[in-house]
Design a protein around this motif. Sequence first.
Motif, short mmCIF file in Angstrom:
data_model
loop_
_atom_site.label_atom_id
_atom_site.label_comp_id
_atom_site.label_asym_id
_atom_site.label_seq_id
_atom_site.Cartn_x
_atom_site.Cartn_y
_atom_site.Cartn_z
N ASN A 14 0.81 -1.21 0.00
CA ASN A 14 0.00 0.00 0.00
C ASN A 14 0.85 1.27 0.00
O ASN A 14 0.37 2.34 0.39
CB ASN A 14 -0.95 -0.01 1.19
N GLY A 15 2.08 1.15 -0.44
CA GLY A 15 2.89 2.33 -0.68
C GLY A 15 3.68 2.86 0.50
O GLY A 15 4.19 3.98 0.45
N ILE A 80 -0.69 12.71 1.49
CA ILE A 80 0.11 11.73 2.24
C ILE A 80 -0.57 11.36 3.55
O ILE A 80 -0.60 10.18 3.94
CB ILE A 80 1.53 12.27 2.52
N SER A 82 -3.76 11.34 4.16
CA SER A 82 -4.89 10.47 3.81
C SER A 82 -4.42 9.06 3.51
O SER A 82 -5.05 8.07 3.92
CB SER A 82 -5.65 11.04 2.62
N ARG A 83 -3.31 8.95 2.80
CA ARG A 83 -2.76 7.62 2.49
C ARG A 83 -2.36 6.89 3.77
O ARG A 83 -2.62 5.69 3.92
CB ARG A 83 -1.56 7.76 1.56
#
Length: 236
Positions: A14-15, A80, A82-83
């Motif tokens: 998920n990054g 960022i 939110s991620r």
Amino acid sequence: MSLQDELNRIALENGVQYFGVANLSEATDFIVDQGGGDLSEYPYAISIGIRLMDPIVDKLSHRNERSALLNYKHHAYDVINSRLDMVTSILSSHIQDNGYAALPLPSSKRIDDERICAQFSHKLAAHLSGFGWIGKSCLLITPDNGPRVRWATILTDAPLQPTGSSMESRCGSCSECVKICPVQAFTGRNFVEGESREMRYNARKCENYFKEMENNEQLAVCGLCVYVCPHGRKKN
């Protein structure tokens, strides 16, 4: 595959670039003082971090370019955060599905306007996970990307293995973040365990600076201490 390995895999997919686990037993007093006794019930913290985009951070010195400031606020802050919140939610659900408690903490939400702080210090979790040290800017400084990382935290009782321990400061005599601060919010002192944040940083000065920008109908964006740190700029 262990639960910790599963969580690490999910985070990376998920990054997330940084995934670590901190033992919170040595920080109980600090945690209770900032966020309350309920948080002290969790023995471990999962720390996740996403690296900011260098071309966006490197434009922060262009104070007269509205597009540069807007890009930073949007992509290096709002997006960022939110991620990070999405990943902590996904990971927390997975922990709960495996029979353990998990409390995802917002990546950027203040609960105390007087002390200007969140419920929990993400920097603390990252520091105790072995990712870096607390710099003179009061930011978490990583050896590879400096302060160009945003963090979020999950508190849990899942039996995880700590990934590291607190790292000694490598700031040395550097004071670039102190010199560049437009409101002289930093005193230049190195981080000392147990010492109050106020000895190193006047958060009210930052708060008033942002309010002044808003009152002047400017974008409330700074980040110069993130931009200037040599540990983040060394590859440029």
